[in-house]
Design a protein around this motif. Sequence first.
Motif, PDB file in Angstrom:
ATOM      1  N   ALA A  88       0.945  -1.120   0.112  1.00  7.54           N
ATOM      2  CA  ALA A  88      -0.152  -0.156  -0.063  1.00  7.54           C
ATOM      3  C   ALA A  88       0.941   1.351  -0.036  1.00  7.54           C
ATOM      4  CB  ALA A  88      -1.006  -0.080   1.035  1.00  7.54           C
ATOM      5  N   PHE A  89       1.903   1.237   0.721  1.00  5.13           N
ATOM      6  CA  PHE A  89       2.668   2.384   0.994  1.00  5.13           C
ATOM      7  C   PHE A  89       3.709   2.704  -0.203  1.00  5.13           C
ATOM      8  CE2 PHE A  89       1.664   2.589   5.640  1.00  5.13           C
ATOM      9  CZ  PHE A  89       1.139   3.812   5.485  1.00  5.13           C
ATOM     10  N   GLY A  90       4.194   1.406  -0.828  1.00  2.00           N
ATOM     11  CA  GLY A  90       5.334   1.475  -1.612  1.00  2.00           C
ATOM     12  C   GLY A  90       4.698   1.494  -3.081  1.00  2.00           C
ATOM     13  N   VAL A  91       3.445   1.008  -3.541  1.00  2.00           N
ATOM     14  CA  VAL A  91       3.099   0.862  -4.762  1.00  2.00           C
ATOM     15  C   VAL A  91       1.712   1.596  -5.067  1.00  2.00           C
ATOM     16  CG1 VAL A  91       2.155  -0.673  -6.494  1.00  2.00           C
ATOM     17  CG2 VAL A  91       4.260  -1.362  -5.156  1.00  2.00           C
ATOM     18  N   LEU A  92       0.854   1.438  -4.238  1.00  2.00           N
ATOM     19  CA  LEU A  92      -0.823   2.050  -4.365  1.00  2.00           C
ATOM     20  C   LEU A  92      -0.636   3.331  -4.090  1.00  2.00           C
ATOM     21  CD1 LEU A  92      -2.669  -1.004  -3.186  1.00  2.00           C
ATOM     22  CD2 LEU A  92      -2.268  -0.298  -5.275  1.00  2.00           C
ATOM     23  N   GLY A  93      -0.058   3.971  -3.050  1.00  2.00           N
ATOM     24  CA  GLY A  93      -0.074   4.956  -2.517  1.00  2.00           C
ATOM     25  C   GLY A  93      -1.426   5.395  -1.526  1.00  2.00           C
ATOM     26  N   VAL A  94      -0.829   5.825  -0.220  1.00  2.00           N
ATOM     27  CA  VAL A  94      -2.176   5.944   0.729  1.00  2.00           C
ATOM     28  C   VAL A  94      -2.187   7.496   0.904  1.00  2.00           C
ATOM     29  CG1 VAL A  94      -2.377   5.340   3.203  1.00  2.00           C
ATOM     30  CG2 VAL A  94      -1.184   3.653   1.696  1.00  2.00           C
ATOM     31  N   THR A  95      -3.465   7.612   1.096  1.00  2.00           N
ATOM     32  CA  THR A  95      -3.867   9.121   1.498  1.00  2.00           C
ATOM     33  C   THR A  95      -3.555   9.475   2.929  1.00  2.00           C
ATOM     34  OG1 THR A  95      -5.947   8.854   0.174  1.00  2.00           O
ATOM     35  CG2 THR A  95      -5.756  10.718   1.637  1.00  2.00           C
ATOM     36  N   GLY A  96      -2.711  10.637   2.708  1.00  2.00           N
ATOM     37  CA  GLY A  96      -2.047  11.134   3.939  1.00  2.00           C
ATOM     38  C   GLY A  96      -0.714  10.342   4.450  1.00  2.00           C
ATOM     39  N   GLU A  97      -0.067   9.686   3.448  1.00  2.00           N
ATOM     40  CA  GLU A  97       1.058   8.913   3.511  1.00  2.00           C
ATOM     41  C   GLU A  97       2.203   9.811   4.300  1.00  2.00           C
ATOM     42  OE1 GLU A  97       4.529   6.462   0.990  1.00  2.00           O
ATOM     43  OE2 GLU A  97       2.857   7.256  -0.047  1.00  2.00           O
ATOM     44  N   PHE A 101       2.762   7.503   7.594  1.00  2.00           N
ATOM     45  CA  PHE A 101       3.906   6.661   7.555  1.00  2.00           C
ATOM     46  C   PHE A 101       4.784   6.716   8.720  1.00  2.00           C
ATOM     47  CE2 PHE A 101       7.918   5.198   5.895  1.00  2.00           C
ATOM     48  CZ  PHE A 101       7.874   3.540   5.852  1.00  2.00           C
ATOM     49  N   PRO A 102       5.123   7.954   8.944  1.00  2.00           N
ATOM     50  CA  PRO A 102       5.901   8.424  10.339  1.00  2.00           C
ATOM     51  C   PRO A 102       5.461   7.741  11.422  1.00  2.00           C
ATOM     52  CG  PRO A 102       6.184  10.524   8.915  1.00  2.00           C
ATOM     53  CD  PRO A 102       4.920   9.271   8.114  1.00  2.00           C
ATOM     54  N   VAL A 103       4.085   7.885  11.640  1.00  2.00           N
ATOM     55  CA  VAL A 103       3.491   7.599  12.645  1.00  2.00           C
ATOM     56  C   VAL A 103       3.331   6.068  12.857  1.00  2.00           C
ATOM     57  CG1 VAL A 103       1.008   6.907  13.934  1.00  2.00           C
ATOM     58  CG2 VAL A 103       1.702   9.312  12.770  1.00  2.00           C
ATOM     59  N   LEU A 104       3.449   5.308  11.727  1.00  2.00           N
ATOM     60  CA  LEU A 104       3.657   3.944  11.905  1.00  2.00           C
ATOM     61  C   LEU A 104       5.164   3.527  12.156  1.00  2.00           C
ATOM     62  CD1 LEU A 104       2.727   1.034  10.914  1.00  2.00           C
ATOM     63  CD2 LEU A 104       3.683   1.299   8.813  1.00  2.00           C
ATOM     64  N   LEU A 106       7.053   5.043  14.360  1.00  2.00           N
ATOM     65  CA  LEU A 106       6.922   5.231  15.730  1.00  2.00           C
ATOM     66  C   LEU A 106       7.150   4.073  16.519  1.00  2.00           C
ATOM     67  CD1 LEU A 106       4.709   8.249  16.662  1.00  2.00           C
ATOM     68  CD2 LEU A 106       7.144   8.312  16.746  1.00  2.00           C
ATOM     69  N   GLY A 107       6.565   3.165  16.009  1.00  2.00           N
ATOM     70  CA  GLY A 107       6.757   1.603  16.622  1.00  2.00           C
ATOM     71  C   GLY A 107       7.935   1.019  16.482  1.00  2.00           C
ATOM     72  N   MET A 108       8.744   1.572  15.719  1.00  2.00           N
ATOM     73  CA  MET A 108      10.123   0.966  15.593  1.00  2.00           C
ATOM     74  C   MET A 108      11.150   1.805  16.714  1.00  2.00           C
ATOM     75  SD  MET A 108      10.538   0.882  11.481  1.00  2.00           S
ATOM     76  CE  MET A 108      12.446   0.826  11.619  1.00  2.00           C
ATOM     77  N   MET A 109      10.658   3.104  16.919  1.00  2.00           N
ATOM     78  CA  MET A 109      11.531   4.231  17.843  1.00  2.00           C
ATOM     79  C   MET A 109      11.494   3.856  19.476  1.00  2.00           C
ATOM     80  SD  MET A 109      10.908   7.320  15.302  1.00  2.00           S
ATOM     81  CE  MET A 109      11.127   7.010  13.471  1.00  2.00           C
ATOM     82  N   ILE A 110      10.069   3.637  19.869  1.00  2.00           N
ATOM     83  CA  ILE A 110       9.692   3.381  21.092  1.00  2.00           C
ATOM     84  C   ILE A 110      10.205   1.970  21.941  1.00  2.00           C
ATOM     85  CG2 ILE A 110       7.970   3.320  22.832  1.00  2.00           C
ATOM     86  CD1 ILE A 110       6.298   4.997  20.759  1.00  2.00           C
ATOM     87  N   SER A 111      11.261   2.058  22.872  1.00  2.00           N
ATOM     88  CA  SER A 111      11.635   0.962  23.332  1.00  2.00           C
ATOM     89  C   SER A 111      10.675   0.294  24.203  1.00  2.00           C
ATOM     90  CB  SER A 111      12.825   1.519  24.408  1.00  2.00           C
ATOM     91  OG  SER A 111      12.346   2.197  25.637  1.00  2.00           O
ATOM     92  N   THR A 112      10.907  -1.022  24.428  1.00  2.00           N
ATOM     93  CA  THR A 112       9.885  -1.731  25.139  1.00  2.00           C
ATOM     94  C   THR A 112       9.890  -1.577  26.565  1.00  2.00           C
ATOM     95  OG1 THR A 112      10.612  -3.812  23.605  1.00  2.00           O
ATOM     96  CG2 THR A 112       9.216  -4.258  25.437  1.00  2.00           C
ATOM     97  N   GLY A 143       6.522  -5.998  15.600  1.00  2.00           N
ATOM     98  CA  GLY A 143       7.131  -6.374  14.425  1.00  2.00           C
ATOM     99  C   GLY A 143       6.664  -5.716  12.977  1.00  2.00           C
ATOM    100  N   VAL A 144       5.373  -5.542  13.073  1.00  2.00           N
ATOM    101  CA  VAL A 144       4.662  -4.957  11.733  1.00  2.00           C
ATOM    102  C   VAL A 144       5.344  -3.707  11.270  1.00  2.00           C
ATOM    103  CG1 VAL A 144       2.745  -4.129  10.666  1.00  2.00           C
ATOM    104  CG2 VAL A 144       2.641  -6.159  12.202  1.00  2.00           C
ATOM    105  N   PRO A 145       5.590  -2.591  12.194  1.00  2.00           N
ATOM    106  CA  PRO A 145       6.135  -1.367  11.612  1.00  2.00           C
ATOM    107  C   PRO A 145       7.566  -1.581  10.703  1.00  2.00           C
ATOM    108  CG  PRO A 145       5.234  -1.063  13.947  1.00  2.00           C
ATOM    109  CD  PRO A 145       5.151  -2.607  13.739  1.00  2.00           C
ATOM    110  N   PHE A 146       8.482  -2.395  11.298  1.00  2.00           N
ATOM    111  CA  PHE A 146       9.578  -2.697  10.623  1.00  2.00           C
ATOM    112  C   PHE A 146       9.595  -3.397   9.213  1.00  2.00           C
ATOM    113  CE2 PHE A 146      13.017  -5.755   9.526  1.00  2.00           C
ATOM    114  CZ  PHE A 146      13.935  -4.692   9.464  1.00  2.00           C
ATOM    115  N   GLY A 147       8.439  -4.406   9.398  1.00  2.00           N
ATOM    116  CA  GLY A 147       8.217  -5.227   8.179  1.00  2.00           C
ATOM    117  C   GLY A 147       7.593  -4.422   7.165  1.00  2.00           C
ATOM    118  N   VAL A 148       6.527  -3.270   7.430  1.00  2.00           N
ATOM    119  CA  VAL A 148       6.065  -2.256   6.498  1.00  2.00           C
ATOM    120  C   VAL A 148       7.199  -1.557   5.846  1.00  2.00           C
ATOM    121  CG1 VAL A 148       4.630  -0.234   6.037  1.00  2.00           C
ATOM    122  CG2 VAL A 148       3.784  -2.463   7.430  1.00  2.00           C
ATOM    123  N   PHE A 149       8.203  -1.066   6.841  1.00  2.00           N
ATOM    124  CA  PHE A 149       9.074  -0.446   6.231  1.00  2.00           C
ATOM    125  C   PHE A 149      10.110  -1.175   5.405  1.00  2.00           C
ATOM    126  CE2 PHE A 149      13.815   0.895   7.212  1.00  2.00           C
ATOM    127  CZ  PHE A 149      13.756   1.868   6.683  1.00  2.00           C
TER     128      PHE A 149
END
Length: 269
Positions: A88-97, A101-104, A106-112, A143-149
């Motif tokens: 969706a983010f890489g090919v289709l394009g998402v409204t408000g990407e 995308f930066p909000v998504l 955040l899941g990689m930046m916040i420590s457990t 895990g999903v935020p890193f996977g999407v990235f």
Amino acid sequence: MKRSGEVVVNQVVLGVMAVLVLAPVVVFLLTALSPDISGRPALTQLTWGNFVEAWHVADLGRAMGVSLTISVCAVAGQLLLALLGGFAFGVLGVTGEKVLFPVLLLGMMISTEAIIVPLYFQFRDVGLVGTLPGILLIHLGMGVPFGVFWLRAAFRALPRSVFEAAELDGAGPLTTLRLLGAPMVRPAIYTLALLSFMWTWNDYFLSLVFLQGDLQPATVALGSFQGRYTTQINLLAAAGLIVAAPVLGLYVLFQRRFIAGMLAGSIKE
């Protein structure tokens, strides 16, 4: 002549690095096979029974079954959601990407450690503490935020003309993903699967907090075993090798695909 000298130097450097990396592994293996509880290597007397004893004493059969269940389910869920999100983010394009995308990420930046306490109380209130669905939800969320990235970068490295041609032929987004997108980023998918499996299998902190009793995975069982058999270094080393074996085995089997996936997307066509 100059070329031959460079090859020799490269081989010497690689050989030295290989020895430095493999030497601790060999020592650890010899420690696990030592008949002495102190773990002193004895090349003339290798005790393979240490692995059997560690397996039974630490109850690793049950614990590794729990770890395998959690890891397989978490990897499957992460791959599915990451494929959909990355496409969706890489090919289709998402409204408000530019905001989403930066909000998504955040899941990689916040420590457990920063979220573990409120997360525990929230899961306790809805009855998810001490359950496999609860720990699976946490692994998916982390895990999903890193996977999407990761897959977004892989999809963006592909030629846009391929997807435009599929769209002109009347293929829908899911059909395009299934028949074109996913096969073309297969190396990146293999790499993501291996990384996700490794991270989930090696998890200790989350499992220690959210799982108890018979649901504790191999890493927590290994920690408990270490606390009870601190002086038996040979058994501790044997148990550690048993727990690490699935990840090592997967990497050996899929190392070529793993390396290909790490390099995928480094050159944009």
